[in-house]
Design an enzyme around this catalytic site. Structure first.
Site, PDB file in Angstrom:
ATOM      1  N   HIS A 125     -30.676  50.521 -52.409  1.00  0.00           N
ATOM      2  CA  HIS A 125     -30.199  51.483 -53.294  1.00  0.00           C
ATOM      3  C   HIS A 125     -30.014  51.501 -54.769  1.00  0.00           C
ATOM      4  O   HIS A 125     -30.037  50.379 -55.391  1.00  0.00           O
ATOM      5  CB  HIS A 125     -28.715  51.604 -52.660  1.00  0.00           C
ATOM      6  CG  HIS A 125     -27.950  50.494 -53.131  1.00  0.00           C
ATOM      7  ND1 HIS A 125     -27.105  50.275 -54.109  1.00  0.00           N
ATOM      8  CD2 HIS A 125     -27.393  49.483 -52.123  1.00  0.00           C
ATOM      9  CE1 HIS A 125     -26.363  49.281 -54.103  1.00  0.00           C
ATOM     10  NE2 HIS A 125     -26.614  48.847 -52.866  1.00  0.00           N
ATOM     11  N   ASP A 126     -30.158  52.753 -55.479  1.00  0.00           N
ATOM     12  CA  ASP A 126     -30.165  52.728 -56.875  1.00  0.00           C
ATOM     13  C   ASP A 126     -31.128  52.087 -57.547  1.00  0.00           C
ATOM     14  O   ASP A 126     -30.868  52.217 -58.782  1.00  0.00           O
ATOM     15  CB  ASP A 126     -28.853  52.548 -57.257  1.00  0.00           C
ATOM     16  CG  ASP A 126     -27.604  53.271 -56.380  1.00  0.00           C
ATOM     17  OD1 ASP A 126     -27.684  54.502 -56.729  1.00  0.00           O
ATOM     18  OD2 ASP A 126     -26.709  52.389 -55.971  1.00  0.00           O
ATOM     19  N   GLY A 143     -29.806  45.882 -54.872  1.00  0.00           N
ATOM     20  CA  GLY A 143     -29.284  47.218 -55.571  1.00  0.00           C
ATOM     21  C   GLY A 143     -29.390  47.205 -57.021  1.00  0.00           C
ATOM     22  O   GLY A 143     -29.209  46.272 -57.557  1.00  0.00           O
TER      23      GLY A 143
END
Length: 263
Positions: A125-126, A143
């Protein structure tokens, strides 16, 4: 809705709200969820899943069993609207996983264009991945990792969360990276990965001449071989940057980091 020219296998499940571009294809037993957009000419192989909100550009090739746009693997995620954006002409091989962003991390995971993500690669994520990168088998980003352009991650390389990998860097097989890697560097495995010179062969392939490479090598020596504290090394880089855009790029990268510099 799929474009009339798109090829959707009879066993595939495509949500009515998904948008499938002209000349795109979806293979057998794949699942395309709501709020997904797949660009023209993109090929989705068999047994893939694409969860939305996800935007995939043109002429990508996503091979079988890839899981694209899944929820972030973050206990703080509470179902907020977050997304994944993938550019054009990427090759995403079997069993690769790419997660959407988190509300607290900017809300989006983004991958540029012309990248190769080989089997079992993972983008958490991200993360922000640039263009023309190669992630070899089982390369993994935790992440919030930022990866520049023309970066190579060798097999089983692992990048700690919030780290940055600069343009043209090369991370060796099995190296575990827990700090920022400036542009042009090579990192090799020794427990956690450690800098081992600059990525000369990669720079030559991309058209860097001897003068540019020599300037980058001088910058590397100032930071990694001089024995100076980082503050002194940064002052030396600042002087070298007056005559080299590449050294200026390294200096800006080092000055812009929140994680410790990998040294």
């Amino acid at each position: 809705m799929p474009d009339m020219a798109a090829a959707i296998h009879a066993s595939a499940v495509v949500d009515p709200s998904a948008r499938i571009g002209e000349g795109a294809s979806v293979g057998a037993f794949s699942w395309i969820g709501p709020d997904v957009e797949i660009g023209a000419g993109t090929r989705i192989g068999p047994h893939c899943s694409v969860h939305g909100p996800t935007r995939i550009g043109r002429d990508n090739h996503i091979h079988g069993h890839a899981a694209i746009g899944g929820e972030p693997q973050d206990k703080k995620f509470r179902g907020e609207r977050v997304s994944l954006e993938i550019g054009d002409r990427n090759v995403i091989r079997e069993f690769t996983t790419i997660n959407r962003g988190t509300g607290g991390g900017g809300g989006v995971t983004r991958i540029g264009s012309d990248n190769w993500l080989l089997a079992y690669a993972h983008v958490a994520h991200d993360c922000m991945v640039g263009n023309h990168c190669i992630f070899s088998n089982n390369a993994t980003l935790a992440g919030h990792v930022v990866v520049g352009d023309h970066v190579i991650l060798s097999g089983f390389a692992g990048i700690h969360q919030f780290c940055r990998i600069g343009d043209h860097a090369f991370i060796g097989m099995g190296a575990l990276v827990n700090g920022d890697v400036p542009p042009f560097l090579m990192v090799a495995q020794e427990g956690y990965g450690r800098p081992r010179g600059i990525n000369v062969e990669g720079l030559k392939r991309r058209g860097f001449d001897q003068e540019r490479i020599a300037a980058i090598r001088r910058a590397y020596r100032a930071v990694y071989m001089s024995g100076d504290a980082l503050g002194e090394a940064r002052r030396a880089l600042s002087a070298l940057a007056a005559d080299s855009d590449d050294v200026r790029l390294m200096l800006e990268f080092i000055e812009g980091g929140e994680r410790p510099l990998l040294r």
